[in-house]
Design a protein around this motif. Structure first.
Motif, PDB file in Angstrom:
ATOM      1  N   HIS A  66       0.840  -1.193   0.000  1.00  0.00           N
ATOM      2  CA  HIS A  66       0.000   0.000   0.000  1.00  0.00           C
ATOM      3  C   HIS A  66       0.880   1.248   0.000  1.00  0.00           C
ATOM      4  CE1 HIS A  66      -2.527   3.214   1.663  1.00  0.00           C
ATOM      5  NE2 HIS A  66      -3.562   2.555   1.166  1.00  0.00           N
ATOM      6  N   ALA A  67       1.981   1.227   0.764  1.00  0.00           N
ATOM      7  CA  ALA A  67       2.879   2.376   0.805  1.00  0.00           C
ATOM      8  C   ALA A  67       3.463   2.662  -0.577  1.00  0.00           C
ATOM      9  CB  ALA A  67       4.000   2.117   1.812  1.00  0.00           C
ATOM     10  N   ILE A  68       3.835   1.603  -1.298  1.00  0.00           N
ATOM     11  CA  ILE A  68       4.378   1.792  -2.652  1.00  0.00           C
ATOM     12  C   ILE A  68       3.312   2.357  -3.582  1.00  0.00           C
ATOM     13  CG2 ILE A  68       5.256   0.576  -4.686  1.00  0.00           C
ATOM     14  CD1 ILE A  68       6.736  -1.298  -2.790  1.00  0.00           C
ATOM     15  N   ALA A  69       2.101   1.813  -3.511  1.00  0.00           N
ATOM     16  CA  ALA A  69       1.018   2.301  -4.371  1.00  0.00           C
ATOM     17  C   ALA A  69       0.687   3.757  -4.054  1.00  0.00           C
ATOM     18  CB  ALA A  69      -0.214   1.418  -4.211  1.00  0.00           C
ATOM     19  N   ALA A  70       0.675   4.101  -2.772  1.00  0.00           N
ATOM     20  CA  ALA A  70       0.340   5.474  -2.381  1.00  0.00           C
ATOM     21  C   ALA A  70       1.401   6.462  -2.874  1.00  0.00           C
ATOM     22  CB  ALA A  70       0.206   5.563  -0.864  1.00  0.00           C
ATOM     23  N   LEU A  71       2.666   6.087  -2.745  1.00  0.00           N
ATOM     24  CA  LEU A  71       3.734   6.957  -3.234  1.00  0.00           C
ATOM     25  C   LEU A  71       3.718   7.048  -4.760  1.00  0.00           C
ATOM     26  CD1 LEU A  71       6.541   5.847  -0.775  1.00  0.00           C
ATOM     27  CD2 LEU A  71       5.625   8.173  -0.989  1.00  0.00           C
ATOM     28  N   SER A  72       3.346   5.956  -5.421  1.00  0.00           N
ATOM     29  CA  SER A  72       3.212   5.993  -6.881  1.00  0.00           C
ATOM     30  C   SER A  72       2.135   6.981  -7.295  1.00  0.00           C
ATOM     31  CB  SER A  72       2.882   4.590  -7.406  1.00  0.00           C
ATOM     32  OG  SER A  72       3.922   3.680  -7.134  1.00  0.00           O
ATOM     33  N   ASP A 116      17.846  -3.986  -3.627  1.00  0.00           N
ATOM     34  CA  ASP A 116      18.257  -4.495  -4.929  1.00  0.00           C
ATOM     35  C   ASP A 116      18.224  -3.343  -5.939  1.00  0.00           C
ATOM     36  OD1 ASP A 116      18.487  -5.618  -7.437  1.00  0.00           O
ATOM     37  OD2 ASP A 116      17.133  -7.290  -7.042  1.00  0.00           O
ATOM     38  N   PRO A 117      19.375  -2.881  -6.431  1.00  0.00           N
ATOM     39  CA  PRO A 117      19.368  -1.728  -7.340  1.00  0.00           C
ATOM     40  C   PRO A 117      18.688  -2.020  -8.667  1.00  0.00           C
ATOM     41  CG  PRO A 117      21.568  -2.677  -7.190  1.00  0.00           C
ATOM     42  CD  PRO A 117      20.742  -3.354  -6.147  1.00  0.00           C
ATOM     43  N   GLU A 118      18.831  -3.260  -9.173  1.00  0.00           N
ATOM     44  CA  GLU A 118      18.207  -3.578 -10.462  1.00  0.00           C
ATOM     45  C   GLU A 118      16.685  -3.563 -10.346  1.00  0.00           C
ATOM     46  OE1 GLU A 118      19.944  -3.605 -13.111  1.00  0.00           O
ATOM     47  OE2 GLU A 118      21.771  -3.397 -11.935  1.00  0.00           O
ATOM     48  N   ALA A 119      16.160  -4.148  -9.268  1.00  0.00           N
ATOM     49  CA  ALA A 119      14.710  -4.139  -9.059  1.00  0.00           C
ATOM     50  C   ALA A 119      14.208  -2.713  -8.889  1.00  0.00           C
ATOM     51  CB  ALA A 119      14.345  -4.977  -7.835  1.00  0.00           C
ATOM     52  N   THR A 120      14.962  -1.904  -8.167  1.00  0.00           N
ATOM     53  CA  THR A 120      14.567  -0.509  -7.941  1.00  0.00           C
ATOM     54  C   THR A 120      14.505   0.252  -9.259  1.00  0.00           C
ATOM     55  OG1 THR A 120      15.586  -0.546  -5.742  1.00  0.00           O
ATOM     56  CG2 THR A 120      15.160   1.614  -6.716  1.00  0.00           C
ATOM     57  N   VAL A 121      15.503   0.063 -10.109  1.00  0.00           N
ATOM     58  CA  VAL A 121      15.515   0.741 -11.409  1.00  0.00           C
ATOM     59  C   VAL A 121      14.356   0.265 -12.273  1.00  0.00           C
ATOM     60  CG1 VAL A 121      16.794   0.959 -13.582  1.00  0.00           C
ATOM     61  CG2 VAL A 121      17.967   1.295 -11.403  1.00  0.00           C
ATOM     62  N   ARG A 122      14.071  -1.046 -12.260  1.00  0.00           N
ATOM     63  CA  ARG A 122      12.929  -1.548 -13.047  1.00  0.00           C
ATOM     64  C   ARG A 122      11.629  -0.886 -12.609  1.00  0.00           C
ATOM     65  NH1 ARG A 122      15.446  -6.578 -12.471  1.00  0.00           N
ATOM     66  NH2 ARG A 122      14.047  -7.143 -10.750  1.00  0.00           N
ATOM     67  N   ILE A 123      11.434  -0.801 -11.306  1.00  0.00           N
ATOM     68  CA  ILE A 123      10.211  -0.181 -10.795  1.00  0.00           C
ATOM     69  C   ILE A 123      10.141   1.282 -11.212  1.00  0.00           C
ATOM     70  CG2 ILE A 123       9.011   0.519  -8.682  1.00  0.00           C
ATOM     71  CD1 ILE A 123      10.118  -2.101  -7.404  1.00  0.00           C
ATOM     72  N   PHE A 124      11.269   1.979 -11.148  1.00  0.00           N
ATOM     73  CA  PHE A 124      11.249   3.403 -11.497  1.00  0.00           C
ATOM     74  C   PHE A 124      11.099   3.631 -12.999  1.00  0.00           C
ATOM     75  CE2 PHE A 124      12.244   4.459  -7.188  1.00  0.00           C
ATOM     76  CZ  PHE A 124      11.781   5.759  -7.054  1.00  0.00           C
ATOM     77  N   ALA A 214       2.174   2.236 -13.434  1.00  0.00           N
ATOM     78  CA  ALA A 214       3.310   2.510 -12.568  1.00  0.00           C
ATOM     79  C   ALA A 214       3.838   1.294 -11.818  1.00  0.00           C
ATOM     80  CB  ALA A 214       2.939   3.599 -11.553  1.00  0.00           C
ATOM     81  N   VAL A 215       3.013   0.244 -11.678  1.00  0.00           N
ATOM     82  CA  VAL A 215       3.390  -0.809 -10.729  1.00  0.00           C
ATOM     83  C   VAL A 215       3.652  -2.211 -11.288  1.00  0.00           C
ATOM     84  CG1 VAL A 215       2.253   0.376  -8.822  1.00  0.00           C
ATOM     85  CG2 VAL A 215       0.948  -1.268 -10.189  1.00  0.00           C
ATOM     86  N   PRO A 216       3.740  -2.441 -12.587  1.00  0.00           N
ATOM     87  CA  PRO A 216       3.907  -3.817 -13.051  1.00  0.00           C
ATOM     88  C   PRO A 216       5.189  -4.490 -12.591  1.00  0.00           C
ATOM     89  CG  PRO A 216       4.197  -2.295 -14.876  1.00  0.00           C
ATOM     90  CD  PRO A 216       3.634  -1.510 -13.737  1.00  0.00           C
TER      91      PRO A 216
END
Length: 227
Positions: A66-72, A116-124, A214-216
């Motif tokens: 929920h925190a990720i979705a809210a910030l998105s 995880d930097p790769e996961a973070t970059v994918r999300i961004f 934003a969240v896939p």
């Protein structure tokens, strides 16, 4: 029945229960929702089913997603300001140089936080595409109806300061949610979380589409059951 047996039976029923929660979250956030989110069945303008909110609110995984979705959703709100700052100028919506700066920054923050930097970059990358999706939608709206076009031009530098603040909070939320994001049922829980955020923030159709975009990459493959 001992506790171990009861726990095993509950775990066996968990996939169906989470699928039901995702389905109960309401009709898909928007038509043609991306496969990252389950398609709910409730009318978009209705509040989430109380049973869904009650059942999911006690889950650590739900809180983290929920925190990720809210910030998105917060980040998507800045798309309106970015679009207004560029409208009527020669500044394009696509800005590869700026996007690279953002990705390099969040990668460095992820490393610093032990994420995880790769996961973070994918999300961004998805966050950036979602922001551009909203900007393009606003351009179409303003072109079709000039009366709705912005009359003031926000300071893009100040808008980017706000985006950077949200980016930092989002990187931290990603770092704090590794178990939730790699949980087997992440996508079902994320669907409920995203629908809750859509309702809480009163997102319109365009921004709901943006949230779906934003969240896939939030949920990673994994076989753990979350935290």
């Amino acid at each position: 029945m001992n506790r171990r047996t009861a726990s095993a039976r509950l775990s066996a029923r968990l996939p169906a229960r989470l699928s039901a929660l995702a389905a109960a979250a309401g009709t898909a956030l928007v038509a043609g929702a991306a496969p990252a989110l389950a398609a709910p069945t409730q009318a978009p303008d209705q509040a989430p089913a109380p049973a869904v909110a009650h059942g999911a609110a006690h889950s650590g995984s739900f809180a983290r997603l929920h925190a990720i979705a809210a910030l998105s959703a917060e980040r998507l709100a800045t798309a309106d300001l970015v679009a207004a700052s560029k409208w009527g100028t020669d500044r394009p919506i696509d800005d590869p140089a700026r996007e690279q700066v953002v990705l390099e920054s969040v990668r460095a923050q992820a490393v610093e936080l032990g994420a995880d930097p790769e996961a973070t970059v994918r999300i961004f990358r998805d966050q950036i595409e979602a922001n551009k999706l909203v900007q393009r939608g606003l351009y179409r709206l303003w072109t079709a109806d000039p009366a709705k076009a912005p009359v003031e031009r926000p300071d893009l530098a100040k808008v980017r300061e706000e985006i950077n603040r949200i980016n930092t909070a989002l990187v931290r939320a990603i770092a704090d949610s590794e178990r939730a994001r790699s949980a087997e049922y992440c996508r079902a829980v994320l669907a409920v979380a995203a629908f809750q955020v859509r309702h809480e923030k009163g997102l319109d159709r365009l921004h709901s589409q943006g949230l779906v975009r934003a969240v896939p990459s939030v949920c990673a493959a994994g076989d753990r059951t979350g935290d």
